[in-house]
Design a protein around this motif. Structure first.
Motif, short mmCIF file in Angstrom:
data_model
loop_
_atom_site.label_atom_id
_atom_site.label_comp_id
_atom_site.label_asym_id
_atom_site.label_seq_id
_atom_site.Cartn_x
_atom_site.Cartn_y
_atom_site.Cartn_z
N GLN A 1 0.83 -1.20 0.00
CA GLN A 1 0.00 0.00 0.00
C GLN A 1 0.87 1.26 0.00
N TYR A 2 1.91 1.25 0.80
CA TYR A 2 2.83 2.39 0.84
C TYR A 2 3.50 2.59 -0.53
N SER A 3 3.91 1.50 -1.15
CA SER A 3 4.59 1.57 -2.44
C SER A 3 3.67 2.12 -3.53
N ILE A 4 2.42 1.67 -3.55
CA ILE A 4 1.45 2.16 -4.54
C ILE A 4 1.18 3.64 -4.29
N LYS A 5 1.03 4.03 -3.05
CA LYS A 5 0.79 5.44 -2.69
C LYS A 5 1.94 6.31 -3.18
N GLN A 6 3.17 5.91 -2.90
CA GLN A 6 4.34 6.69 -3.29
C GLN A 6 4.46 6.77 -4.82
N HIS A 7 4.22 5.67 -5.49
CA HIS A 7 4.34 5.63 -6.95
C HIS A 7 3.31 6.56 -7.60
N LEU A 8 2.07 6.51 -7.12
CA LEU A 8 1.03 7.38 -7.68
C LEU A 8 1.35 8.86 -7.45
N ALA A 9 1.83 9.18 -6.25
CA ALA A 9 2.18 10.58 -5.95
C ALA A 9 3.31 11.05 -6.88
N GLU A 10 4.31 10.21 -7.06
CA GLU A 10 5.45 10.57 -7.91
C GLU A 10 5.05 10.71 -9.38
N LYS A 11 4.25 9.78 -9.88
CA LYS A 11 3.90 9.77 -11.30
C LYS A 11 2.83 10.79 -11.67
N THR A 12 1.91 11.12 -10.75
CA THR A 12 0.83 12.05 -11.08
C THR A 12 1.08 13.46 -10.58
N GLY A 13 1.85 13.60 -9.50
CA GLY A 13 2.07 14.91 -8.89
C GLY A 13 0.94 15.33 -7.95
N TYR A 14 -0.03 14.47 -7.75
CA TYR A 14 -1.16 14.79 -6.87
C TYR A 14 -0.95 14.22 -5.47
N LYS A 15 -1.61 14.84 -4.51
CA LYS A 15 -1.60 14.32 -3.15
C LYS A 15 -2.33 12.98 -3.14
N VAL A 16 -1.75 11.99 -2.48
CA VAL A 16 -2.38 10.67 -2.35
C VAL A 16 -2.64 10.45 -0.87
N VAL A 17 -3.90 10.22 -0.53
CA VAL A 17 -4.35 10.09 0.86
C VAL A 17 -4.57 8.63 1.17
N TRP A 18 -3.95 8.18 2.26
CA TRP A 18 -4.11 6.83 2.75
C TRP A 18 -5.43 6.80 3.54
N ILE A 19 -6.38 5.97 3.13
CA ILE A 19 -7.68 5.91 3.80
C ILE A 19 -7.58 4.96 5.00
N TYR A 20 -7.97 5.47 6.16
CA TYR A 20 -8.02 4.70 7.39
C TYR A 20 -9.16 5.27 8.22
N ASP A 21 -9.53 4.60 9.30
CA ASP A 21 -10.63 5.06 10.14
C ASP A 21 -10.35 6.46 10.65
N GLY A 22 -11.27 7.38 10.41
CA GLY A 22 -11.15 8.74 10.93
C GLY A 22 -10.41 9.72 10.05
N VAL A 23 -9.92 9.29 8.89
CA VAL A 23 -9.17 10.20 8.02
C VAL A 23 -10.10 11.31 7.52
N THR A 24 -9.56 12.50 7.35
CA THR A 24 -10.28 13.63 6.77
C THR A 24 -9.74 13.87 5.37
N LEU A 25 -10.62 13.91 4.40
CA LEU A 25 -10.19 14.13 3.03
C LEU A 25 -9.85 15.60 2.82
N PRO A 26 -8.88 15.90 1.97
CA PRO A 26 -8.50 17.29 1.71
C PRO A 26 -9.65 18.06 1.04
#
Length: 146
Positions: A10-35
């Motif tokens: 999950q961490y690897s996919i998150k990092q790869h998407l952030a690097e390749k797209t330039g967008y913020k990637v949010v890890w979804i977990y209980d209680g997370v607030t979306l930007p």
């Protein structure tokens, strides 16, 4: 042999998407607030499936499932980001990174995209849920007993 952990994937996919797209990637977990600022991407762990491939459990297969969401400002922007993310999932090889030691690369892996679903807002007053699309992806890992 490398033992793949769900958290590393999950961490690897998150990092790869952030690097390749330039967008913020949010890890979804209980209680997370979306930007509030769009566009952004989310990643959430879904159910994992594990099966024994040999009678004495010397070979085990786990399929790790994740859902990746794209939240955009408009239908046009969503379509553009959707195309970028689709191509990443179809063609990229992802670096497997140790989530506890991000400088440590453990290998490479690919993902399989199993679904791509645009979602309409259920409540028109909830602008957070406008212009969304979700990708279901999976990573197949097979292990041998030591």
């Amino acid at each position: 042999m490398i033992i793949t952990k769900q958290i590393d994937l999950q961490y690897s996919i998150k990092q790869h998407l952030a690097e390749k797209t330039g967008y913020k990637v949010v890890w979804i977990y209980d209680g997370v607030t979306l930007p509030e600022t769009r566009p952004f991407i989310t990643i959430e762990q879904m159910q994992d499936n594990t099966s024994m491939l040999a009678k004495l459990r010397e070979t085990v297969r786990t399929i790790y499932h994740f859902q990746v969401g794209v939240y955009a400002n408009s239908a046009t922007e969503r379509a553009a980001i959707q195309e970028t993310v689709r191509r990443i999932f179809l063609f990229d090889r992802f670096k497997l990174i140790d989530a506890n030691g991000p400088s440590k690369e453990l290998g490479l892996f690919c993902v399989d995209m199993t679904a791509e679903t645009p979602i309409s807002a259920e409540d028109l007053s909830d602008k957070t849920n406008y212009h969304r699309v979700f990708f279901d992806i999976e990573v197949d890992a097979t292990y041998q007993a030591y």
